[in-house]
Design an enzyme around this catalytic site. Structure first.
Site, PDB file in Angstrom:
ATOM      1  N   VAL A 185       0.831  -1.200   0.000  1.00 37.10           N
ATOM      2  CA  VAL A 185       0.000   0.000   0.000  1.00 37.10           C
ATOM      3  C   VAL A 185       0.867   1.250   0.000  1.00 37.10           C
ATOM      4  O   VAL A 185       0.640   2.192  -0.776  1.00 37.10           O
ATOM      5  CB  VAL A 185      -0.959   0.000   1.199  1.00 37.10           C
ATOM      6  CG1 VAL A 185      -1.711   1.328   1.289  1.00 37.10           C
ATOM      7  CG2 VAL A 185      -1.951  -1.149   1.102  1.00 37.10           C
TER       8      VAL A 185
ATOM      9  N   ASP B 277       8.174  11.053   1.680  1.00 42.22           N
ATOM     10  CA  ASP B 277       9.137  10.243   2.438  1.00 42.22           C
ATOM     11  C   ASP B 277       8.462   8.949   2.858  1.00 42.22           C
ATOM     12  O   ASP B 277       7.309   8.951   3.308  1.00 42.22           O
ATOM     13  CB  ASP B 277       9.601  10.981   3.701  1.00 42.22           C
ATOM     14  CG  ASP B 277      10.491  12.165   3.392  1.00 42.22           C
ATOM     15  OD1 ASP B 277      11.550  11.971   2.783  1.00 42.22           O
ATOM     16  OD2 ASP B 277      10.113  13.298   3.759  1.00 42.22           O
TER      17      ASP B 277
ATOM     18  N   ALA C  24      -4.665   1.929   7.418  1.00 39.88           N
ATOM     19  CA  ALA C  24      -4.082   0.668   7.890  1.00 39.88           C
ATOM     20  C   ALA C  24      -5.129  -0.120   8.668  1.00 39.88           C
ATOM     21  O   ALA C  24      -5.993  -0.771   8.096  1.00 39.88           O
ATOM     22  CB  ALA C  24      -2.847   0.965   8.737  1.00 39.88           C
ATOM     23  N   ARG C  25      -5.065  -0.042   9.977  1.00 42.18           N
ATOM     24  CA  ARG C  25      -6.052  -0.632  10.879  1.00 42.18           C
ATOM     25  C   ARG C  25      -6.293   0.357  12.010  1.00 42.18           C
ATOM     26  O   ARG C  25      -5.377   1.072  12.432  1.00 42.18           O
ATOM     27  CB  ARG C  25      -5.579  -1.975  11.447  1.00 42.18           C
ATOM     28  CG  ARG C  25      -5.608  -3.129  10.460  1.00 42.18           C
ATOM     29  CD  ARG C  25      -7.045  -3.506  10.099  1.00 42.18           C
ATOM     30  NE  ARG C  25      -7.122  -4.702   9.264  1.00 42.18           N
ATOM     31  CZ  ARG C  25      -7.154  -4.705   7.947  1.00 42.18           C
ATOM     32  NH1 ARG C  25      -7.064  -3.545   7.294  1.00 42.18           N
ATOM     33  NH2 ARG C  25      -7.269  -5.828   7.275  1.00 42.18           N
TER      34      ARG C  25
ATOM     35  N   ASP D  20     -10.019   5.982   7.251  1.00 44.03           N
ATOM     36  CA  ASP D  20     -10.817   4.922   6.634  1.00 44.03           C
ATOM     37  C   ASP D  20     -11.033   3.774   7.604  1.00 44.03           C
ATOM     38  O   ASP D  20     -11.884   2.919   7.375  1.00 44.03           O
ATOM     39  CB  ASP D  20     -10.124   4.407   5.368  1.00 44.03           C
ATOM     40  CG  ASP D  20     -10.984   3.387   4.618  1.00 44.03           C
ATOM     41  OD1 ASP D  20     -12.181   3.681   4.407  1.00 44.03           O
ATOM     42  OD2 ASP D  20     -10.478   2.316   4.254  1.00 44.03           O
TER      43      ASP D  20
ATOM     44  N   GLU E  13     -14.406  -0.251  15.617  1.00 43.85           N
ATOM     45  CA  GLU E  13     -14.926  -0.330  14.257  1.00 43.85           C
ATOM     46  C   GLU E  13     -15.957  -1.450  14.175  1.00 43.85           C
ATOM     47  O   GLU E  13     -15.656  -2.571  14.621  1.00 43.85           O
ATOM     48  CB  GLU E  13     -13.779  -0.588  13.276  1.00 43.85           C
ATOM     49  CG  GLU E  13     -14.202  -0.527  11.817  1.00 43.85           C
ATOM     50  CD  GLU E  13     -13.029  -0.676  10.867  1.00 43.85           C
ATOM     51  OE1 GLU E  13     -13.069  -1.622  10.053  1.00 43.85           O
ATOM     52  OE2 GLU E  13     -12.082   0.131  10.930  1.00 43.85           O
TER      53      GLU E  13
ATOM     54  N   HIS F 250     -14.189   2.052   6.154  1.00 47.85           N
ATOM     55  CA  HIS F 250     -13.279   0.950   5.817  1.00 47.85           C
ATOM     56  C   HIS F 250     -13.529   0.474   4.379  1.00 47.85           C
ATOM     57  O   HIS F 250     -13.795  -0.700   4.120  1.00 47.85           O
ATOM     58  CB  HIS F 250     -13.444  -0.213   6.795  1.00 47.85           C
ATOM     59  CG  HIS F 250     -12.237  -1.116   6.824  1.00 47.85           C
ATOM     60  ND1 HIS F 250     -11.839  -1.797   7.951  1.00 47.85           N
ATOM     61  CD2 HIS F 250     -11.334  -1.454   5.861  1.00 47.85           C
ATOM     62  CE1 HIS F 250     -10.764  -2.521   7.678  1.00 47.85           C
ATOM     63  NE2 HIS F 250     -10.442  -2.326   6.418  1.00 47.85           N
TER      64      HIS F 250
END
Length: 315
Positions: A143, A159, A217-218, A241, A246, A265
């Site tokens: 990703v 970066d 990510a999570r 996201d 969640e 998500h």
């Protein structure tokens, strides 16, 4: 003959013409009438909770193919003797695409413009944009790499940071200094023991005033309480996201804080997913039929050669 279990009729319709000499059944964990015969490859439903893997304990299944890239909590629930493969090459591009959309939307004030439009209000404001900004991507895997490639045309300085430094990629020791100079920080790391709570109060305090935090990510990678505290002060902004908890429940502070953009998500769930997951399953069937190891085993045990009757793994 290969034995393949798929979670939906739609997936079976797409794959059946591409798989000769393969016995295909449709079943998902927790549903009635589980397969009684040995199963060579079982494809999981998309975004199935890891706890539902316990339903595989009574099956004779060799290899499980996930439709997601992340595999957090899988090792805790996967029955012994099953190889678990994640969906490498399926979601990276789509997740990076959404990350770009979140950055652009937050930087250019799209959420505020939409709310103004709902009220029939014309309110012109100058926004920061991306040109000339420093974007720090934490995580240089699939990703992160796809995101860096997509950001290149926007005239931003990008970066990358990963746990292992290499050419063009910074190591963890450089992270504090990079945080202080970044206008946008994108989190794109897998959820592991060492990344859970990575974005804590100290991490956020190192970010410059007005910076944007993007998490694709999570949710558990970010300390939600610490993030809420910074957002309440108005010092940082966020585009998320994924969240912890969640799904984000009604009434949670993140819904109402200023400078916050939330998507449900949705990173990897674009229509490009269908053909990509089809290719993954077809390749896994080919490999198992040829006696080759399956690709991208990230949890469980690696199966032996699949027998002609199927079910070459757990019994």
């Amino acid at each position: 003959m290969m034995s393949l279990v798929l979670p939906t009729e739609d997936l079976r319709r797409r794959l059946e013409p591409r798989l000769d000499n393969t016995r295909i059944q449709v079943w998902r964990p927790g549903a009635p009438r589980p397969p009684a015969d040995p199963v060579d490859l079982l494809v999981l439903p998309y975004m199935i909770p890891a706890a539902e893997l316990r339903a595989l304990a009574e099956l004779r299944v060799s290899v499980v193919q996930s439709q997601t890239l992340g595999y957090d909590h899988v090792a805790e629930h996967l029955p012994a003797g099953i190889a678990y493969c994640n969906a490498v090459g399926v979601h990276e591009g789509s997740t990076a695409e959404l990350a770009v959309a979140l950055v652009l939307a937050a930087q250019r004030g799209i959420p505020e413009a939409v709310r103004d439009a709902d009220r029939g209000r014309w309110h012109h404001r100058r926004r920061p944009g991306l040109a000339g900004k420093r974007v720090l991507v934490v995580g240089a895997g699939g990703v992160g790499s796809e995101l860096a490639r997509r950001l290149a045309p926007f005239d931003a300085h990008v970066d990358l940071v990963a746990r292992t430094p290499r050419a063009g990629v910074h190591g963890p020791a450089d992270l504090p200094g990079l945080l202080a100079g970044a206008d946008v920080v994108v989190i794109a790391v897998p959820l592991r023991a060492e990344t859970r709570g990575l974005v804590d109060a100290g991490f956020l305090a190192r970010m410059r005033d007005g910076a944007l935090l993007v998490n694709v990510a999570r949710g558990e990678v970010v300390d939600t309480g610490a993030l809420v505290a910074e957002l309440r002060r108005g010092r940082l902004r966020a585009a998320l996201d994924v969240t912890d908890p969640e799904p984000l429940p009604p009434g949670h502070p993140l819904w109402d804080l200023p400078g916050v953009l939330i998507t449900p998500h949705a990173g990897g769930d674009a229509d490009a997913m269908d053909e990509r997951i089809d290719r993954v399953v077809v390749e896994q069937v080919r490999r198992l039929r040829a006696g080759e190891p399956p690709r991208n085993v990230v949890a469980g045990s690696r199966p032996g050669r699949v027998s002609a009757g199927g079910g070459g793994g757990r019994r």
